[in-house]
Design a protein around this motif. Structure first.
Motif, mmCIF file in Angstrom:
data_model
loop_
_atom_site.group_PDB
_atom_site.id
_atom_site.type_symbol
_atom_site.label_atom_id
_atom_site.label_comp_id
_atom_site.label_asym_id
_atom_site.label_seq_id
_atom_site.Cartn_x
_atom_site.Cartn_y
_atom_site.Cartn_z
ATOM 1 N N HIS A 27 84.463 39.200 101.869
ATOM 2 C CA HIS A 27 84.401 38.012 102.813
ATOM 3 C C HIS A 27 83.793 36.702 102.394
ATOM 4 O O HIS A 27 84.381 35.720 102.598
ATOM 5 N N GLU A 28 82.901 36.852 101.481
ATOM 6 C CA GLU A 28 82.164 35.634 100.862
ATOM 7 C C GLU A 28 83.079 35.005 99.813
ATOM 8 O O GLU A 28 83.426 33.674 99.841
ATOM 9 N N ILE A 29 83.691 36.044 98.810
ATOM 10 C CA ILE A 29 84.874 35.443 97.951
ATOM 11 C C ILE A 29 85.795 34.603 98.935
ATOM 12 O O ILE A 29 86.327 33.609 98.515
ATOM 13 N N LEU A 30 86.455 35.445 99.886
ATOM 14 C CA LEU A 30 87.664 34.774 100.836
ATOM 15 C C LEU A 30 87.115 33.419 101.321
ATOM 16 O O LEU A 30 87.716 32.151 101.311
ATOM 17 N N ARG A 31 85.797 33.163 101.728
ATOM 18 C CA ARG A 31 85.189 31.988 102.253
ATOM 19 C C ARG A 31 84.964 30.883 101.205
ATOM 20 O O ARG A 31 85.587 30.010 101.385
ATOM 21 N N LEU A 32 84.638 31.252 99.991
ATOM 22 C CA LEU A 32 84.648 30.397 98.972
ATOM 23 C C LEU A 32 85.801 29.885 98.487
ATOM 24 O O LEU A 32 86.010 28.700 98.130
ATOM 25 N N VAL A 33 86.918 30.697 98.279
ATOM 26 C CA VAL A 33 88.304 30.327 97.859
ATOM 27 C C VAL A 33 88.830 29.255 99.193
ATOM 28 O O VAL A 33 89.369 28.508 98.783
ATOM 29 N N ALA A 34 88.519 29.588 100.251
ATOM 30 C CA ALA A 34 89.108 28.734 101.242
ATOM 31 C C ALA A 34 88.467 27.311 101.186
ATOM 32 O O ALA A 34 89.010 26.421 101.236
ATOM 33 N N VAL B 162 87.198 26.031 98.431
ATOM 34 C CA VAL B 162 87.752 25.643 97.199
ATOM 35 C C VAL B 162 89.163 24.854 97.547
ATOM 36 O O VAL B 162 89.687 23.595 97.153
ATOM 37 N N ARG B 163 89.960 25.549 98.199
ATOM 38 C CA ARG B 163 91.177 25.164 98.725
ATOM 39 C C ARG B 163 91.145 23.754 99.388
ATOM 40 O O ARG B 163 91.971 22.674 99.399
ATOM 41 N N ARG B 164 90.286 23.791 100.269
ATOM 42 C CA ARG B 164 90.045 22.577 101.367
ATOM 43 C C ARG B 164 89.726 21.206 100.422
ATOM 44 O O ARG B 164 90.128 20.407 100.423
ATOM 45 N N GLN B 165 88.802 21.669 99.247
ATOM 46 C CA GLN B 165 88.342 20.318 98.402
ATOM 47 C C GLN B 165 89.607 20.061 97.821
ATOM 48 O O GLN B 165 89.737 18.734 97.276
ATOM 49 N N ILE B 166 90.285 21.116 97.186
ATOM 50 C CA ILE B 166 91.498 20.507 96.341
ATOM 51 C C ILE B 166 92.502 19.813 97.106
ATOM 52 O O ILE B 166 92.954 18.701 96.470
ATOM 53 N N ARG B 167 92.683 20.086 98.572
ATOM 54 C CA ARG B 167 93.654 19.397 99.279
ATOM 55 C C ARG B 167 92.997 17.953 99.628
ATOM 56 O O ARG B 167 93.829 17.001 100.076
ATOM 57 N N ALA B 168 91.914 17.682 99.624
ATOM 58 C CA ALA B 168 91.216 16.556 100.265
ATOM 59 C C ALA B 168 91.481 15.290 99.251
ATOM 60 O O ALA B 168 91.726 15.394 97.852
#
Length: 51
Positions: free
Chosen positions: A36-43, A45-51
């Protein structure tokens, strides 16, 4: 209950490590928490990449 060979060597008798059901449950919960923590961190990172 599960068991595994520990430190197998041809010149020695194998030794065993036994894991009781409660230890397996604790390990599975720890793995679940990490997943769950890995999935949260991936999400994140994806938000940061899209910003």
């Amino acid at each position: 209950m599960s068991f595994s060979f520990t430190n197998p060597r041809p010149d020695r008798e194998p030794s065993f490590s036994f894991t009781g059901p409660e230890e397996v449950e604790e390990q599975l919960q720890a793995i679940t928490d990490l997943a769950h923590e890995i999935l949260r961190l991936v999400a994140e990172v994806r938000r940061q990449i899209r910003a």
